[in-house]
Every structure is written in C-alpha cells, then in structure tokens.
Design a protein around this motif. Structure first.
Motif, PDB file in Angstrom:
ATOM      1  N   LEU A  83      29.377 -46.644   5.985  1.00 37.60           N
ATOM      2  CA  LEU A  83      29.139 -47.122   4.633  1.00 37.60           C
ATOM      3  C   LEU A  83      28.908 -48.628   4.642  1.00 37.60           C
ATOM      4  CD1 LEU A  83      29.141 -45.898   1.763  1.00 37.60           C
ATOM      5  CD2 LEU A  83      31.500 -46.686   1.571  1.00 37.60           C
ATOM      6  N   THR A  84      27.878 -49.087   3.939  1.00 34.55           N
ATOM      7  CA  THR A  84      27.568 -50.517   3.917  1.00 34.55           C
ATOM      8  C   THR A  84      28.179 -51.196   2.697  1.00 34.55           C
ATOM      9  OG1 THR A  84      25.515 -50.270   2.664  1.00 34.55           O
ATOM     10  CG2 THR A  84      25.379 -50.046   5.064  1.00 34.55           C
ATOM     11  N   VAL A  85      28.293 -52.516   2.794  1.00 38.11           N
ATOM     12  CA  VAL A  85      28.807 -53.299   1.677  1.00 38.11           C
ATOM     13  C   VAL A  85      27.887 -53.146   0.472  1.00 38.11           C
ATOM     14  CG1 VAL A  85      29.303 -55.637   0.861  1.00 38.11           C
ATOM     15  CG2 VAL A  85      29.944 -54.951   3.187  1.00 38.11           C
ATOM     16  N   GLY A  86      26.570 -53.136   0.715  1.00 39.65           N
ATOM     17  CA  GLY A  86      25.619 -52.995  -0.373  1.00 39.65           C
ATOM     18  C   GLY A  86      25.795 -51.697  -1.129  1.00 39.65           C
ATOM     19  N   GLU A  87      26.009 -50.599  -0.412  1.00 36.86           N
ATOM     20  CA  GLU A  87      26.195 -49.305  -1.057  1.00 36.86           C
ATOM     21  C   GLU A  87      27.442 -49.319  -1.940  1.00 36.86           C
ATOM     22  OE1 GLU A  87      24.257 -46.160   2.091  1.00 36.86           O
ATOM     23  OE2 GLU A  87      26.184 -47.082   2.579  1.00 36.86           O
ATOM     24  N   CYS A  88      28.512 -49.935  -1.442  1.00 36.44           N
ATOM     25  CA  CYS A  88      29.749 -49.983  -2.217  1.00 36.44           C
ATOM     26  C   CYS A  88      29.607 -50.872  -3.447  1.00 36.44           C
ATOM     27  CB  CYS A  88      30.886 -50.500  -1.334  1.00 36.44           C
ATOM     28  SG  CYS A  88      31.616 -49.229  -0.305  1.00 36.44           S
ATOM     29  N   LEU A  89      28.939 -52.003  -3.280  1.00 40.20           N
ATOM     30  CA  LEU A  89      28.780 -52.901  -4.416  1.00 40.20           C
ATOM     31  C   LEU A  89      27.937 -52.274  -5.517  1.00 40.20           C
ATOM     32  CD1 LEU A  89      28.266 -56.301  -2.580  1.00 40.20           C
ATOM     33  CD2 LEU A  89      30.210 -55.661  -4.025  1.00 40.20           C
ATOM     34  N   MET A  90      26.849 -51.614  -5.135  1.00 38.97           N
ATOM     35  CA  MET A  90      26.000 -50.988  -6.145  1.00 38.97           C
ATOM     36  C   MET A  90      26.704 -49.808  -6.803  1.00 38.97           C
ATOM     37  SD  MET A  90      23.716 -53.140  -6.077  1.00 38.97           S
ATOM     38  CE  MET A  90      22.779 -52.436  -7.437  1.00 38.97           C
ATOM     39  N   ASP A  91      27.542 -49.109  -6.035  1.00 41.39           N
ATOM     40  CA  ASP A  91      28.327 -48.022  -6.616  1.00 41.39           C
ATOM     41  C   ASP A  91      29.358 -48.577  -7.595  1.00 41.39           C
ATOM     42  OD1 ASP A  91      28.988 -45.062  -6.429  1.00 41.39           O
ATOM     43  OD2 ASP A  91      30.937 -45.955  -6.040  1.00 41.39           O
ATOM     44  N   TRP A  92      29.972 -49.704  -7.221  1.00 40.25           N
ATOM     45  CA  TRP A  92      30.921 -50.367  -8.118  1.00 40.25           C
ATOM     46  C   TRP A  92      30.232 -50.765  -9.417  1.00 40.25           C
ATOM     47  CZ3 TRP A  92      30.998 -55.292 -10.235  1.00 40.25           C
ATOM     48  CH2 TRP A  92      32.199 -55.704 -10.816  1.00 40.25           C
ATOM     49  N   LEU A  93      29.007 -51.278  -9.315  1.00 37.49           N
ATOM     50  CA  LEU A  93      28.258 -51.672 -10.501  1.00 37.49           C
ATOM     51  C   LEU A  93      27.939 -50.460 -11.379  1.00 37.49           C
ATOM     52  CD1 LEU A  93      26.904 -54.055 -11.952  1.00 37.49           C
ATOM     53  CD2 LEU A  93      24.812 -53.518 -10.675  1.00 37.49           C
ATOM     54  N   ALA A  94      27.600 -49.330 -10.740  1.00 41.89           N
ATOM     55  CA  ALA A  94      27.309 -48.110 -11.501  1.00 41.89           C
ATOM     56  C   ALA A  94      28.543 -47.639 -12.262  1.00 41.89           C
ATOM     57  CB  ALA A  94      26.814 -47.019 -10.552  1.00 41.89           C
ATOM     58  N   GLU A  95      29.709 -47.801 -11.663  1.00 43.20           N
ATOM     59  CA  GLU A  95      30.948 -47.417 -12.356  1.00 43.20           C
ATOM     60  C   GLU A  95      31.180 -48.295 -13.577  1.00 43.20           C
ATOM     61  OE1 GLU A  95      34.274 -47.411  -9.763  1.00 43.20           O
ATOM     62  OE2 GLU A  95      33.698 -45.542  -8.767  1.00 43.20           O
ATOM     63  N   ARG A  96      30.877 -49.579 -13.438  1.00 42.37           N
ATOM     64  CA  ARG A  96      31.041 -50.475 -14.593  1.00 42.37           C
ATOM     65  C   ARG A  96      30.097 -50.067 -15.719  1.00 42.37           C
ATOM     66  NH1 ARG A  96      33.898 -51.237 -11.064  1.00 42.37           N
ATOM     67  NH2 ARG A  96      34.946 -49.681 -12.342  1.00 42.37           N
ATOM     68  N   LYS A  97      28.888 -49.624 -15.376  1.00 43.97           N
ATOM     69  CA  LYS A  97      27.953 -49.158 -16.397  1.00 43.97           C
ATOM     70  C   LYS A  97      28.498 -47.930 -17.096  1.00 43.97           C
ATOM     71  CE  LYS A  97      23.754 -50.871 -14.116  1.00 43.97           C
ATOM     72  NZ  LYS A  97      22.477 -50.485 -13.453  1.00 43.97           N
ATOM     73  N   ARG A  98      29.093 -47.002 -16.318  1.00 39.56           N
ATOM     74  CA  ARG A  98      29.645 -45.788 -16.928  1.00 39.56           C
ATOM     75  C   ARG A  98      30.829 -46.104 -17.841  1.00 39.56           C
ATOM     76  NH1 ARG A  98      28.343 -43.632 -11.725  1.00 39.56           N
ATOM     77  NH2 ARG A  98      30.450 -44.053 -10.943  1.00 39.56           N
ATOM     78  N   GLU A  99      31.492 -47.216 -17.575  1.00 41.81           N
ATOM     79  CA  GLU A  99      32.618 -47.619 -18.413  1.00 41.81           C
ATOM     80  C   GLU A  99      32.159 -48.186 -19.753  1.00 41.81           C
ATOM     81  OE1 GLU A  99      34.801 -50.371 -16.062  1.00 41.81           O
ATOM     82  OE2 GLU A  99      35.678 -48.832 -14.773  1.00 41.81           O
ATOM     83  N   GLY A 100      30.856 -48.433 -19.870  1.00 39.43           N
ATOM     84  CA  GLY A 100      30.322 -48.911 -21.137  1.00 39.43           C
ATOM     85  C   GLY A 100      30.432 -50.406 -21.353  1.00 39.43           C
ATOM     86  N   LEU A 101      30.447 -51.197 -20.264  1.00 40.62           N
ATOM     87  CA  LEU A 101      30.490 -52.647 -20.427  1.00 40.62           C
ATOM     88  C   LEU A 101      29.225 -53.142 -21.124  1.00 40.62           C
ATOM     89  CD1 LEU A 101      31.949 -53.945 -17.030  1.00 40.62           C
ATOM     90  CD2 LEU A 101      33.140 -53.444 -19.157  1.00 40.62           C
ATOM     91  N   ALA A 102      29.335 -54.290 -21.756  1.00 46.23           N
ATOM     92  CA  ALA A 102      28.198 -54.859 -22.479  1.00 46.23           C
ATOM     93  C   ALA A 102      27.029 -55.085 -21.531  1.00 46.23           C
ATOM     94  CB  ALA A 102      28.607 -56.173 -23.136  1.00 46.23           C
ATOM     95  N   PRO A 103      25.798 -54.853 -21.974  1.00 42.84           N
ATOM     96  CA  PRO A 103      24.624 -55.064 -21.121  1.00 42.84           C
ATOM     97  C   PRO A 103      24.574 -56.457 -20.512  1.00 42.84           C
ATOM     98  CG  PRO A 103      24.007 -53.870 -23.096  1.00 42.84           C
ATOM     99  CD  PRO A 103      25.428 -54.288 -23.287  1.00 42.84           C
ATOM    100  N   ALA A 104      24.989 -57.466 -21.273  1.00 45.35           N
ATOM    101  CA  ALA A 104      24.965 -58.837 -20.755  1.00 45.35           C
ATOM    102  C   ALA A 104      25.921 -58.989 -19.576  1.00 45.35           C
ATOM    103  CB  ALA A 104      25.326 -59.822 -21.868  1.00 45.35           C
ATOM    104  N   THR A 105      27.075 -58.335 -19.663  1.00 44.36           N
ATOM    105  CA  THR A 105      28.051 -58.395 -18.569  1.00 44.36           C
ATOM    106  C   THR A 105      27.513 -57.680 -17.333  1.00 44.36           C
ATOM    107  OG1 THR A 105      29.871 -58.421 -20.163  1.00 44.36           O
ATOM    108  CG2 THR A 105      30.411 -57.827 -17.897  1.00 44.36           C
ATOM    109  N   HIS A 110      24.405 -57.242 -16.580  1.00 41.77           N
ATOM    110  CA  HIS A 110      23.316 -58.069 -16.054  1.00 41.77           C
ATOM    111  C   HIS A 110      23.879 -59.221 -15.213  1.00 41.77           C
ATOM    112  CE1 HIS A 110      19.456 -60.083 -15.805  1.00 41.77           C
ATOM    113  NE2 HIS A 110      20.055 -61.204 -16.210  1.00 41.77           N
ATOM    114  N   MET A 111      24.968 -59.830 -15.672  1.00 41.57           N
ATOM    115  CA  MET A 111      25.591 -60.926 -14.921  1.00 41.57           C
ATOM    116  C   MET A 111      26.110 -60.441 -13.581  1.00 41.57           C
ATOM    117  SD  MET A 111      29.003 -63.113 -15.899  1.00 41.57           S
ATOM    118  CE  MET A 111      30.001 -61.624 -15.744  1.00 41.57           C
ATOM    119  N   TYR A 112      26.830 -59.300 -13.583  1.00 46.11           N
ATOM    120  CA  TYR A 112      27.337 -58.748 -12.332  1.00 46.11           C
ATOM    121  C   TYR A 112      26.185 -58.416 -11.376  1.00 46.11           C
ATOM    122  CZ  TYR A 112      32.049 -58.100 -14.308  1.00 46.11           C
ATOM    123  OH  TYR A 112      33.288 -58.291 -14.844  1.00 46.11           O
TER     124      TYR A 112
END
Length: 204
Positions: free
Chosen positions: A111-133, A135-137
């Motif tokens: 597993l690569t760092v990139g795969e984990c980071l993008m998966d982490w970002l996808a989880e934040r999207k599923r949590e319903g964070l604001a689009p601006a947040t 985008h910043m991440y």
C-alpha cells in the motif's frame, strides 16, 4: 460468501456431539497437535448450485477464561489461517503476545502513501465536510505530500525521514506542523488497519 449465524454454529456444535448415525454422518475430525476441529458445510445457492465452506474452531485459554475461536473460508487451509490469526489477535489483546507477533496483512503490504491519503480524503467527503475544506485538504495533499511520498509504500517510511519532512521541509514552505503531522499520521494509521472499517486502505 455465506456468513454463518448463531443458528448455524449451534447446528454444527450439535453435529459435533453426535455419534455415527444410520446415514453415516460423522463427527468432525479431531486435528493433531492441538489444531482444533474443522467442518465442511455445504450450502445451496439461489441458482441451485452447491458451495462448500469450511468452519474451523478451537478453544483457547485466556487467563482463567476459556474462549472458543471460530473462522470460516472457502478452503480448509484458509479457515485454519483465519482462525489462527484471530487466536493471535486475542492473545495480543489479552497481553499474552506482543503486537508485532501478528503478521502483516498481505493486502496492505504494498500500500502506498498516496493511496492512503486519497482514501482518507474520500472518507472526509463521505462525512459531509464543506466543499471549501475538502478543496483545501485536496490541494495540500496534492501539492505537498503526493510529490514527495505518493508512490512510496507506507512500510518503507522511516522516522527520521518523516521527522525532517515535518520539522524542516514543510515549515520552509510555510505549512504548519499540526496539519502535516495529522495527514501523515492518518496515512500511516490506515496502513496498519487489518479489520474492516469501510476504508479501502484497510481492505486492499
């Protein structure tokens, strides 16, 4: 895969207690060297085909407690391997073995760092964070983390390298330590998860 419920387990336990009957039903074979028992169970699918599953069981001592550990799989070998891993995890949780005794899940070995980071970002999207947040991440991950660590296996990261990146490289670019440490620690945490959490990093 068919998942056993409590009724199935009780039925298998009852089968284990039965002696040879008129139809030749047999008790599960007692394995050598304390391996426990294994059952072959056939299930009829909706399309009428029959699938065979193996259910492995073993009772272990955890202090003054005796606990039965079970696992199921499509092959006898996989059933034993899954059961033995669960036994080791129970021993670690109870303090009878060290965490490093648990072998690395092969699904996350590369597993690569990139795969984990993008998966982490996808989880934040599923949590319903604001689009601006989001985008910043996304911008900070793509601009700062992926160019340096994106293709690196998480297992290949070392403490000194991360320490320099967090304490020297990122501050030189004007990025605070708290956010960088949080993103990298989230990546590393995803790579060490071995049980289902809904994250693709945990189940690859």
């Amino acid at each position: 895969m068919y998942e056993f419920d409590e009724d199935d387990v009780e039925s298998l336990d009852a089968l284990a207690r039965k002696k040879h009957g008129p139809k030749g039903e047999r008790r599960p074979k007692k394995r050598a060297d304390g391996e426990g028992t294994v059952f072959a169970v056939q299930r009829t699918r909706k399309d009428g085909s029959v699938a065979t599953y193996y259910w492995a069981a073993k009772s272990i001592e955890l202090g003054n407690e005796r606990k039965k550990i079970t696992a199921q799989a499509r092959t006898e070998r996989d059933a034993f391997e899954r059961r033995d891993r669960k036994i080791l995890e129970e021993r670690v949780a109870y303090g009878l073995a060290k965490p490093e005794a648990i072998p690395l899940d092969p699904r996350i070995a590369k597993l690569t760092v990139g795969e984990c980071l993008m998966d982490w970002l996808a989880e934040r999207k599923r949590e319903g964070l604001a689009p601006a947040t989001i985008h910043m991440y996304d911008a900070r991950i793509r601009n700062h983390l992926l160019p340096v660590f994106g293709t690196r296996p998480v297992r290949a990261l070392n403490y000194e390298e991360l320490k320099r990146f967090v304490n020297v490289d990122l501050p030189a670019k004007g990025w605070g330590l708290t956010r960088s440490a949080r993103h990298l620690s989230a990546s590393r945490a995803r790579s060490t998860t071995t049980t289902g959490t809904g994250s693709s990093c945990a189940t690859r």
